[in-house]
Write a protein that holds these residues in place. Structure first.
Motif, PDB file in Angstrom:
ATOM      1  N   ILE A  39      11.607   8.910  -5.988  1.00  0.00           N
ATOM      2  CA  ILE A  39      11.728   7.965  -4.731  1.00  0.00           C
ATOM      3  C   ILE A  39      12.906   8.344  -3.987  1.00  0.00           C
ATOM      4  O   ILE A  39      12.827   8.173  -2.698  1.00  0.00           O
ATOM      5  N   LYS A  40      13.745   8.963  -4.680  1.00  0.00           N
ATOM      6  CA  LYS A  40      15.011   9.233  -3.891  1.00  0.00           C
ATOM      7  C   LYS A  40      14.625  10.353  -2.697  1.00  0.00           C
ATOM      8  O   LYS A  40      15.294  10.268  -1.809  1.00  0.00           O
ATOM      9  N   LEU A  41      13.725  11.111  -3.164  1.00  0.00           N
ATOM     10  CA  LEU A  41      13.388  12.112  -1.830  1.00  0.00           C
ATOM     11  C   LEU A  41      12.698  11.551  -0.791  1.00  0.00           C
ATOM     12  O   LEU A  41      12.870  11.608   0.366  1.00  0.00           O
ATOM     13  N   VAL A  42      11.952  10.353  -1.168  1.00  0.00           N
ATOM     14  CA  VAL A  42      11.126   9.711  -0.197  1.00  0.00           C
ATOM     15  C   VAL A  42      12.128   8.863   0.681  1.00  0.00           C
ATOM     16  O   VAL A  42      11.968   8.983   1.912  1.00  0.00           O
ATOM     17  N   LEU A  43      13.089   8.159  -0.031  1.00  0.00           N
ATOM     18  CA  LEU A  43      13.829   7.580   0.932  1.00  0.00           C
ATOM     19  C   LEU A  43      14.998   8.409   1.760  1.00  0.00           C
ATOM     20  O   LEU A  43      15.432   7.825   2.684  1.00  0.00           O
ATOM     21  N   ARG A  44      14.961   9.393   1.338  1.00  0.00           N
ATOM     22  CA  ARG A  44      15.855  10.476   1.873  1.00  0.00           C
ATOM     23  C   ARG A  44      15.481  10.593   3.554  1.00  0.00           C
ATOM     24  O   ARG A  44      16.211  10.852   4.413  1.00  0.00           O
ATOM     25  N   GLY A  45      14.013  10.399   3.569  1.00  0.00           N
ATOM     26  CA  GLY A  45      13.705  10.788   5.072  1.00  0.00           C
ATOM     27  C   GLY A  45      13.992   9.616   5.904  1.00  0.00           C
ATOM     28  O   GLY A  45      13.700   9.641   7.142  1.00  0.00           O
ATOM     29  N   LEU A  46      14.599   8.398   5.308  1.00  0.00           N
ATOM     30  CA  LEU A  46      14.913   7.479   6.154  1.00  0.00           C
ATOM     31  C   LEU A  46      16.523   7.604   6.759  1.00  0.00           C
ATOM     32  O   LEU A  46      16.652   6.970   7.544  1.00  0.00           O
ATOM     33  N   ARG A  47      17.165   8.380   6.090  1.00  0.00           N
ATOM     34  CA  ARG A  47      18.382   8.711   6.478  1.00  0.00           C
ATOM     35  C   ARG A  47      18.742   8.973   7.978  1.00  0.00           C
ATOM     36  O   ARG A  47      19.685   8.264   8.347  1.00  0.00           O
TER      37      ARG A  47
ATOM     38  N   SER B 122       6.654  10.635   5.880  1.00  0.00           N
ATOM     39  CA  SER B 122       7.353  11.401   4.980  1.00  0.00           C
ATOM     40  C   SER B 122       6.321  11.765   3.803  1.00  0.00           C
ATOM     41  O   SER B 122       6.367  13.072   3.482  1.00  0.00           O
ATOM     42  N   ILE B 123       5.583  10.629   3.505  1.00  0.00           N
ATOM     43  CA  ILE B 123       4.520  10.935   2.206  1.00  0.00           C
ATOM     44  C   ILE B 123       3.691  11.956   2.802  1.00  0.00           C
ATOM     45  O   ILE B 123       3.376  12.951   1.856  1.00  0.00           O
ATOM     46  N   LEU B 124       3.205  12.201   3.946  1.00  0.00           N
ATOM     47  CA  LEU B 124       2.475  12.940   4.416  1.00  0.00           C
ATOM     48  C   LEU B 124       2.833  14.438   4.326  1.00  0.00           C
ATOM     49  O   LEU B 124       2.353  15.301   3.586  1.00  0.00           O
ATOM     50  N   THR B 125       4.080  14.492   4.974  1.00  0.00           N
ATOM     51  CA  THR B 125       4.660  15.974   4.858  1.00  0.00           C
ATOM     52  C   THR B 125       5.085  16.307   3.340  1.00  0.00           C
ATOM     53  O   THR B 125       5.388  17.580   3.185  1.00  0.00           O
ATOM     54  N   LEU B 126       5.647  15.370   2.727  1.00  0.00           N
ATOM     55  CA  LEU B 126       6.046  15.651   1.081  1.00  0.00           C
ATOM     56  C   LEU B 126       4.956  16.020   0.436  1.00  0.00           C
ATOM     57  O   LEU B 126       5.292  16.912  -0.575  1.00  0.00           O
ATOM     58  N   THR B 127       3.720  15.475   0.604  1.00  0.00           N
ATOM     59  CA  THR B 127       2.623  16.072  -0.439  1.00  0.00           C
ATOM     60  C   THR B 127       1.805  17.156   0.139  1.00  0.00           C
ATOM     61  O   THR B 127       0.588  17.319  -0.382  1.00  0.00           O
ATOM     62  N   THR B 128       1.819  17.416   1.555  1.00  0.00           N
ATOM     63  CA  THR B 128       1.047  18.274   2.150  1.00  0.00           C
ATOM     64  C   THR B 128       1.574  19.598   2.357  1.00  0.00           C
ATOM     65  O   THR B 128       2.649  19.586   3.203  1.00  0.00           O
ATOM     66  N   SER B 129       1.364  20.686   2.082  1.00  0.00           N
ATOM     67  CA  SER B 129       1.955  22.091   2.383  1.00  0.00           C
ATOM     68  C   SER B 129       1.838  22.157   3.929  1.00  0.00           C
ATOM     69  O   SER B 129       0.848  21.916   4.446  1.00  0.00           O
ATOM     70  N   PRO B 130       3.066  22.810   4.513  1.00  0.00           N
ATOM     71  CA  PRO B 130       2.965  22.857   5.902  1.00  0.00           C
ATOM     72  C   PRO B 130       1.595  23.891   6.313  1.00  0.00           C
ATOM     73  O   PRO B 130       0.779  23.513   7.301  1.00  0.00           O
ATOM     74  N   ILE B 131       1.096  24.711   5.375  1.00  0.00           N
ATOM     75  CA  ILE B 131       0.091  25.557   5.821  1.00  0.00           C
ATOM     76  C   ILE B 131      -1.076  24.605   5.863  1.00  0.00           C
ATOM     77  O   ILE B 131      -1.949  24.856   6.786  1.00  0.00           O
TER      78      ILE B 131
ATOM     79  N   ALA C 160       0.885  -1.322  -0.148  1.00  0.00           N
ATOM     80  CA  ALA C 160      -0.231   0.076  -0.102  1.00  0.00           C
ATOM     81  C   ALA C 160       0.923   1.466  -0.066  1.00  0.00           C
ATOM     82  O   ALA C 160       0.761   2.262  -0.647  1.00  0.00           O
ATOM     83  N   SER C 161       2.183   1.211   0.837  1.00  0.00           N
ATOM     84  CA  SER C 161       2.887   2.436   0.990  1.00  0.00           C
ATOM     85  C   SER C 161       3.365   2.549  -0.426  1.00  0.00           C
ATOM     86  O   SER C 161       3.645   3.715  -0.818  1.00  0.00           O
ATOM     87  N   ALA C 162       3.954   1.781  -0.972  1.00  0.00           N
ATOM     88  CA  ALA C 162       4.722   1.589  -2.193  1.00  0.00           C
ATOM     89  C   ALA C 162       3.596   2.365  -3.421  1.00  0.00           C
ATOM     90  O   ALA C 162       3.931   3.281  -4.047  1.00  0.00           O
ATOM     91  N   GLY C 163       2.366   1.716  -3.176  1.00  0.00           N
ATOM     92  CA  GLY C 163       1.469   2.382  -4.458  1.00  0.00           C
ATOM     93  C   GLY C 163       1.190   3.783  -4.174  1.00  0.00           C
ATOM     94  O   GLY C 163       1.089   4.592  -5.119  1.00  0.00           O
ATOM     95  N   ILE C 164       1.014   4.103  -2.701  1.00  0.00           N
ATOM     96  CA  ILE C 164       0.996   5.729  -2.417  1.00  0.00           C
ATOM     97  C   ILE C 164       2.078   6.398  -3.007  1.00  0.00           C
ATOM     98  O   ILE C 164       2.098   7.621  -3.574  1.00  0.00           O
ATOM     99  N   VAL C 165       3.311   6.054  -2.649  1.00  0.00           N
ATOM    100  CA  VAL C 165       4.458   6.726  -3.195  1.00  0.00           C
ATOM    101  C   VAL C 165       4.477   6.770  -4.696  1.00  0.00           C
ATOM    102  O   VAL C 165       4.656   8.159  -5.289  1.00  0.00           O
ATOM    103  N   LEU C 166       3.857   5.859  -5.394  1.00  0.00           N
ATOM    104  CA  LEU C 166       4.058   6.009  -6.910  1.00  0.00           C
ATOM    105  C   LEU C 166       2.899   6.963  -7.306  1.00  0.00           C
ATOM    106  O   LEU C 166       3.125   7.651  -8.157  1.00  0.00           O
ATOM    107  N   LEU C 167       1.781   6.870  -6.738  1.00  0.00           N
ATOM    108  CA  LEU C 167       0.865   7.596  -7.058  1.00  0.00           C
ATOM    109  C   LEU C 167       1.102   9.416  -6.866  1.00  0.00           C
ATOM    110  O   LEU C 167       0.525  10.085  -7.468  1.00  0.00           O
TER     111      LEU C 167
END
Ligand SMILES: Nc1ncnc2c1ncn2[C@@H]1O[C@H](COP(=O)(O)OP(=O)(O)OP(=O)(O)O)[C@@H](O)[C@H]1O
Ligand SMILES: [Mg+2]
Lengths: 287, 265
Positions: B65-73, B127-136, B53-60
């Motif tokens: 992907i690089k940016l998403v994985l950066r959150g894991l660092r 990560s997906i939440l903060t990557l796709t939603t503006s802080p405001i 499910a996570s992978a699907g959401i990332v694709l959508l």
């Protein structure tokens, strides 16, 4: 300190969605002792350009050479470069931090590791050069007016005795008298010390009468580069990018359109006045 | 020489994907629900469903992907520690390796990797939440989520307003810090060499102007807000009214299905 820019491009935040090409393919060479005005609209890349000249930022492409230093070289020592190329930032008064005016101006020389007597002498000299009375030395810089703070900031860079002095919009937000005084002092500095001066501005009026060469930047590229008289001949292209020419030149341009036989360019109103009087005499003589 | 360029907060990646267009409240709620399911789930199969499910959401989401994985660092250390601790200390299951003083059991390996996997999924979902939603938008959603708590004295609007202002000014102050830093560097300042004390002292020329400008900005902002009759949250309407769309309904349905399947397996 001749300066040489070779095919320089600069991009902010490359490879991200916020990528911004601020400069593209700039070629520029600046000889010793020149007095150059860099002019361009808001966001055209002027501040980016001048920051390249003392190694604060490095070109994404191309090279910047100052004297025999290339800023992109490995292991290049930038601090000596920053002493030789003094940069006064836009709104420089925002960088003041010390308790007294003297201490703030001394910050640069102190970083150069000079001894106290030399520093004191340079502080005095720099204050006089920008027209600050020496009684102000012990005042807090935060009690001064905006224009005085700006002068303190300029003095802080002058105290490092740079061979190239860059001023990024030194007169922005000052009243006309403050503006004229600072510009006059910069002109005198150039004449007396023979240093290279680069003056960034977005007002033709300010720099027309001072500089010997104008570089017009538009959207990160050099649009014109030459002596003021030459550059002002392209009034159409200048007003096309929202810059316009000095009033004096504009008056002559309109008179020419109305069929008067006057030269195309005047840098000061006095000069334009002379031309108009002459043309007037000529006309009445004919009649 | 990008001194402060890499400090990003909220790491929002603008876009117009389906995930971006979801209502922030939906995203906030679903992210929370996902985390709860993640902690209830027990079997490897459940995790696989959740991972898919996570992978699907990332694709959508169309976020690289690089940016998403950066959150894991930042959690790499914790991850390796989790795995190592479990592998070497657990005594469950079959003995796999027995060498000198090292004993590795199958139970430990499985547990270690399961836990690490759970952590990865947890971080990915936020990560997906903060990557796709503006802080405001996120603050807006948080304000609405906190609103029911107002009767218990939680100042929902004020909290959200504080967050919004802080978020709004972080980039501005960073930019300002960079400018002041450059100005001092141009005067030969040295922020990098020397001992701790010297370095702390060398920050003064940066911090003092920065604080002064922050206070000045705060002052100006307060004045500007007052001039436009700001008087707190009571009866205040919104310029951008959050509205659920059909998309949110679909998302919720899909998510419920995934959750049910994950927990049933
Ligand atoms: N730190 C930065 N990060 C990202 N983009 C930037 C940054 N600084 C400037 N830019 C962008 O680069 C371009 C050139 O900016 P620059 O500050 O050099 O313009 P300018 O000619 O000095 O303008 P002004 O007259 O307003 O001072 C602008 O489009 C600006 O938005
Ligand atoms: Mg600028």
């Amino acid at each position: 300190m001749p300066i040489q820019l070779n095919n320089v491009s600069f991009t902010y935040s490359p490879g991200t969605p916020f990528e911004r090409h601020a400069l593209r393919g700039i070629n520029l060479s600046i000889a010793d002792g020149e007095f150059i005005g860099i002019i361009g609209q808001t966001g055209s890349g002027k501040s980016t350009l001048v920051q390249l000249l003392n190694g604060l930022i490095k070109p994404t492409q191309g090279t910047v050479r100052v004297g025999d230093v290339t800023t992109t070289d490995k292991g290049v020592r930038l601090r000596p470069l920053r002493q030789m190329v003094g940069l006064v930032f836009q709104f420089a008064e925002h960088q003041l931090f010390a308790e007294t005016v003297a201490a703030d101006i001394a910050f640069g020389p102190l970083n150069l590791g000079l001894d106290p007597s030399e520093i004191a002498a340079r502080v005095d000299e720099a204050m006089l050069t920008v027209g600050l009375p020496l009684e102000m030395k012990e005042r807090s810089p935060f009690e001064l007016s905006g224009g005085q703070m700006r002068r303190v900031a300029i003095a802080g860079v002058l105290a490092m005795r740079p061979q190239v002095l860059i001023l990024d919009e030194p007169t922005a937000g000052l009243d006309p008298r403050g503006r004229d005084e600072i510009l006059t002092r910069i002109g005198a500095l150039h004449r007396e010390r023979g240093i290279t001066v680069i003056l960034v501005s977005h007002s033709m009026e300010d720099i027309a009468r001072l500089v010997s060469r104008i570089v017009v930047i538009h959207e990160g590229e050099v649009l014109h580069d030459g002596p003021p008289r030459e550059v002002f001949c392209s009034a159409e292209s200048l007003s096309g990018i929202g810059l316009g020419v000095p009033q004096a030149t504009e008056i002559l341009r309109r008179l020419r359109l109305a069929g008067w036989n006057v030269p195309a360019v005047a840098l000061t109103l006095a000069e334009a006045h002379g031309f108009i009087v002459e043309a007037w005499r000529e006309r009445s003589g004919e009649a | 020489m990008s001194m402060l360029q890499n400090v990003t907060l909220g790491q929002y990646f603008p876009g117009t994907s389906v995930v971006h267009r979801l209502d922030p409240r939906t995203k906030l709620g679903l992210a929370l629900a996902y985390i709860i399911v993640l902690f209830i789930a027990r079997t490897g199969l459940s995790y696989s469903v959740l991972a898919l499910a996570s992978a699907g959401i990332v694709l959508l989401s169309e976020v690289p992907i690089k940016l998403v994985l950066r959150g894991l660092r930042p959690i790499l250390m914790i991850l390796s520690l989790t795995v190592v601790l479990h592998v070497f200390t657990s005594r469950e299951g079959v003995e796999l390796v027995s060498f000198w003083f090292i004993r590795i059991y199958s139970g430990g390996v499985i547990q270690g990797f399961m836990l690490a996997f759970r952590l990865v999924l947890l971080v990915l979902s936020t990560s997906i939440l903060t990557l796709t939603t503006s802080p405001i938008a996120l603050t807006d959603a948080i304000e609405l989520a906190l609103r029911p708590l107002r009767r218990f004295g939680v100042p929902a609007h004020e909290l959200a307003m504080m967050m919004t202002i802080a978020l709004r000014f972080i980039p501005t102050l960073l930019e300002e810090a960079e400018k002041i830093m450059k100005a001092q560097l141009a005067r030969g300042a040295d922020f990098e060499s020397g001992g701790l004390l010297k370095r702390a002292k060398s920050l003064l020329p940066l911090l003092i102007p920065l604080f002064i400008s922050a206070f000045r900005r705060a002052d100006e902002l307060a004045m500007a807000m007052e001039a436009r009759c700001y008087r707190g949250g009571e009866g205040r309407t919104k310029y951008k009214v959050l509205a659920y769309s059909r998309l949110d309904l679909y998302a919720a349905m899909c998510f419920t299905a995934v959750g049910v399947v994950a927990l049933a397996l």
